[in-house]
Design a protein around this motif. Structure first.
Motif, PDB file in Angstrom:
ATOM      1  N   ARG A  36       0.866  -1.380   0.498  1.00  0.00           N
ATOM      2  CA  ARG A  36      -0.048  -0.337  -0.179  1.00  0.00           C
ATOM      3  C   ARG A  36       1.050   0.788  -0.029  1.00  0.00           C
ATOM      4  N   ARG A  37       2.219   1.381   0.657  1.00  0.00           N
ATOM      5  CA  ARG A  37       2.604   2.345   0.975  1.00  0.00           C
ATOM      6  C   ARG A  37       3.493   2.701  -0.598  1.00  0.00           C
ATOM      7  N   ARG A  38       4.310   1.855  -1.369  1.00  0.00           N
ATOM      8  CA  ARG A  38       4.809   1.555  -2.446  1.00  0.00           C
ATOM      9  C   ARG A  38       3.566   1.655  -3.582  1.00  0.00           C
ATOM     10  N   ARG A  39       2.555   1.814  -3.345  1.00  0.00           N
ATOM     11  CA  ARG A  39       1.568   1.988  -4.267  1.00  0.00           C
ATOM     12  C   ARG A  39       1.262   4.159  -4.086  1.00  0.00           C
ATOM     13  N   GLU A  40       1.646   3.967  -3.019  1.00  0.00           N
ATOM     14  CA  GLU A  40       0.893   5.319  -2.460  1.00  0.00           C
ATOM     15  C   GLU A  40       1.948   6.465  -2.915  1.00  0.00           C
ATOM     16  N   ARG A  41       3.325   5.667  -3.291  1.00  0.00           N
ATOM     17  CA  ARG A  41       4.653   6.402  -3.662  1.00  0.00           C
ATOM     18  C   ARG A  41       4.383   6.702  -4.498  1.00  0.00           C
ATOM     19  N   TYR A  42       4.156   6.090  -5.536  1.00  0.00           N
ATOM     20  CA  TYR A  42       4.253   6.286  -7.120  1.00  0.00           C
ATOM     21  C   TYR A  42       3.501   5.916  -7.550  1.00  0.00           C
ATOM     22  N   GLY A  43       1.758   6.469  -6.558  1.00  0.00           N
ATOM     23  CA  GLY A  43       0.921   6.950  -8.067  1.00  0.00           C
ATOM     24  C   GLY A  43       0.429   5.537  -8.808  1.00  0.00           C
ATOM     25  N   ALA A  44       0.560   4.639  -7.766  1.00  0.00           N
ATOM     26  CA  ALA A  44       0.302   3.152  -8.670  1.00  0.00           C
ATOM     27  C   ALA A  44      -1.117   2.752  -8.485  1.00  0.00           C
ATOM     28  N   GLY A  45      -1.622   2.527  -8.177  1.00  0.00           N
ATOM     29  CA  GLY A  45      -3.453   2.397  -7.195  1.00  0.00           C
ATOM     30  C   GLY A  45      -3.917   2.032  -9.051  1.00  0.00           C
ATOM     31  N   THR A  46      -5.399   1.486  -8.485  1.00  0.00           N
ATOM     32  CA  THR A  46      -6.155   0.488  -9.624  1.00  0.00           C
ATOM     33  C   THR A  46      -5.943   1.801 -10.257  1.00  0.00           C
ATOM     34  N   GLY A  47      -7.292   3.045 -10.175  1.00  0.00           N
ATOM     35  CA  GLY A  47      -7.233   3.711 -10.938  1.00  0.00           C
ATOM     36  C   GLY A  47      -6.260   4.931 -12.184  1.00  0.00           C
ATOM     37  N   GLU A  48      -5.099   4.360 -11.195  1.00  0.00           N
ATOM     38  CA  GLU A  48      -4.375   5.173 -12.080  1.00  0.00           C
ATOM     39  C   GLU A  48      -3.337   4.232 -13.068  1.00  0.00           C
ATOM     40  N   LEU A  49      -2.928   2.918 -12.787  1.00  0.00           N
ATOM     41  CA  LEU A  49      -2.726   2.327 -13.743  1.00  0.00           C
ATOM     42  C   LEU A  49      -3.437   1.783 -14.938  1.00  0.00           C
ATOM     43  N   PHE A  50      -5.175   2.154 -14.839  1.00  0.00           N
ATOM     44  CA  PHE A  50      -5.685   2.029 -15.806  1.00  0.00           C
ATOM     45  C   PHE A  50      -6.539   3.166 -16.592  1.00  0.00           C
ATOM     46  N   ALA A  51      -5.245   3.711 -15.769  1.00  0.00           N
ATOM     47  CA  ALA A  51      -5.988   5.111 -16.497  1.00  0.00           C
ATOM     48  C   ALA A  51      -5.355   5.360 -18.429  1.00  0.00           C
ATOM     49  N   PRO A  52      -6.963   5.824 -19.078  1.00  0.00           N
ATOM     50  CA  PRO A  52      -6.599   6.053 -20.727  1.00  0.00           C
ATOM     51  C   PRO A  52      -5.622   6.080 -20.345  1.00  0.00           C
ATOM     52  N   ASP A  53      -5.175   7.558 -20.137  1.00  0.00           N
ATOM     53  CA  ASP A  53      -3.651   7.603 -20.681  1.00  0.00           C
ATOM     54  C   ASP A  53      -2.520   6.444 -19.848  1.00  0.00           C
ATOM     55  N   SER A  54      -2.079   6.522 -18.894  1.00  0.00           N
ATOM     56  CA  SER A  54      -1.728   5.398 -18.717  1.00  0.00           C
ATOM     57  C   SER A  54      -1.519   4.514 -19.485  1.00  0.00           C
ATOM     58  N   LEU A  55      -2.651   3.595 -20.325  1.00  0.00           N
ATOM     59  CA  LEU A  55      -2.726   2.503 -21.286  1.00  0.00           C
ATOM     60  C   LEU A  55      -2.017   2.748 -22.567  1.00  0.00           C
TER      61      LEU A  55
END
Length: 452
Positions: free
Chosen positions: A220-239
């Motif tokens: 959880r700490r790592r996802r918060e640190r790098y902005g790697a939550g589910t919403g960020e991972l699968f955002a259209p720009d990220s994809l």
């Protein structure tokens, strides 16, 4: 090539792992991984095992991991032959496994981070080879006890992978799902129920491990640190950016000619195998195009998924983070080897002069290895120079720390783009804290030149 490991010295994350394991043991590092860093329990175990002996662990890691990976790949080749009801002359499966290992480890943009840097290797290089270990017990799954042991092995391996590497876990999930979906067109009817059970058990194991990892405080700490939550991972720009990065990766991989060595090794295998009496094949005959197409699709899907997972960490540089490609490159190499084996079998059945074709395949294998000699040789020279400078500074820091100094200068000793204290034009100071802890200092300062 693994002998160059004797010239490896700590850098980047290693600076932090060494004092942690020295002061708190392997379990202390596992606890830190789970609670603070990334949640990867399996990763913490492997890192702790090579960090426990100190610098010696880093020096022997390449040789030990090379032997382990070669043994597992060898076992995988033997298992594939046994399941296919085939046998090969003694030494040929080992040759194929060795060639597979060579073209998996060394045709990369950064050989050091792929093979010689332990922290990266355990996550992205050793991990996919460990996944092959789940296949090996299938060679003995002919009795009820053997089948149960194979199911237990794939579940345990899946659980461990889930806590070792998210990217390798993604590849395993895709590969297992692919086998599950195509089993009716791949296996003979008598083994399909067991193939289904084996795939489902493996999927359950990987998912179990991933649940342990994802729900950990460290993850959880790592996802918060790098902005790697589910919403960020699968955002259209990220994809979209991940897709562009993956296309660039594919362009690099498909134009790296040394991978043809895997095809040549498979060709030799296909030319030399013979039917194994008393051991019928579990594969349906005469359908080579379908499994190859399924394997190629699995490589593309898993490769893109891995790029999506690593994009938050590397951003636009994801296409240059070659060490993370290995999670799916092993599957790519195995598909190439299988394609070569099917080609060799087809040529033999068509009545080609197998001796001449086998000789050509051996020449291609040798050329592929020779093409890797130059970059490995250049890296070897860089490693020896760094080891000399690192050892000199290490002795100097230890001597002055023993004399009571609490603040000492440190000069970065980089290798292959690795993180060093005050590296990157002094924009990466973070390892300095760990260097100070390693030498029992209060802090280290930047030394513009080499220490005396």
């Amino acid at each position: 090539m693994s002998g160059l490991g004797r010239t490896v010295r700590p850098s980047a994350d290693d600076w932090c792992f060494l004092p942690q394991v020295r002061d708190h043991g392997v379990m202390g590092l596992i606890g830190r991984f789970y609670g603070t860093d990334n949640g990867r329990l399996g990763n913490g175990l492997l890192v702790g095992l090579y960090a426990k002996p100190g610098i010696a662990g880093h020096q022997w890691f390449a040789a030990v991991s090379a032997v382990v990976m070669l043994a597992l790949l060898w076992g995988t080749v033997l298992t594939a032959l046994r399941l296919a009801g085939r046998t090969a002359p003694r030494g040929v499966p080992l040759l194929v496994a060795a060639m597979t290992a060579v073209v998996f480890l060394f045709p990369t943009l950064n050989i050091y981070k792929t093979f010689y840097w332990p922290a990266s290797s355990v996550s992205h290089t050793v991990a996919p080879v460990l996944a092959c270990a789940a296949v090996i017990p299938l060679a003995w799954a002919r009795s009820r006890r053997g089948r149960r042991a194979a199911l237990a092995a794939v579940f345990v391996t899946g659980c461990f992978l889930g806590t070792l590497s998210e990217e390798t876990s993604a590849v395993a999930l895709v590969a297992l799902a692919a086998v599950l979906l195509v089993r009716t067109r791949l296996f003979v009817p008598r083994v399909r129920p067991y193939a289904r059970a084996w795939c489902l058990t493996g999927l359950a194991g990987v998912v179990t491990g991933l649940v342990v990892l994802v729900t950990s405080p460290g993850s959880r700490r790592r996802r918060e640190r790098y902005g790697a939550g589910t919403g960020e991972l699968f955002a259209p720009d990220s994809l979209a950016e991940s897709f562009h990065g993956f296309l660039e990766i594919l362009g690099t991989v498909l134009t790296t000619w040394q991978y043809v060595g895997a095809v040549a090794a498979g060709l030799l295998l296909g030319l030399l195998v013979r039917d194994r009496s008393g051991h019928p094949s579990v594969l349906l005959p005469g359908r080579p195009a379908f499994p190859l197409a399924a394997g190629a699709l699995a490589v593309v899907v898993s490769g893109y998924l891995c790029t999506v997972l690593t994009y938050p960490l590397f951003g636009e540089g994801v296409a240059r983070a070659a060490r993370t490609w290995n999670d799916y490159l092993l599957l790519y190499v195995l598909v190439l080897t299988g394609a070569g084996a099917l080609l060799g079998r087809a040529l033999r059945r068509a009545g080609w002069r197998t001796g001449a074709v086998a000789a050509a395949g051996a020449v291609v294998c040798a050329a592929s290895c020779a093409g890797l000699a130059v970059p490995v040789g250049d890296l070897g020279r860089d490693l020896r120079v760094r080891a000399e400078r690192w050892d000199h500074q290490d002795r100097w820091l230890r001597e002055h720390a023993a004399q009571g100094s609490r603040v000492l200068p440190y000069h970065p000793v980089p290798i292959s783009g690795m993180g060093e204290p005050f590296g990157g034009h002094r924009h990466r100071p973070w390892p300095a804290r760990c260097v100070a802890a390693y030498y029992h200092l209060s802090r280290v300062t930047f030394a513009p030149g080499n220490v005396p």
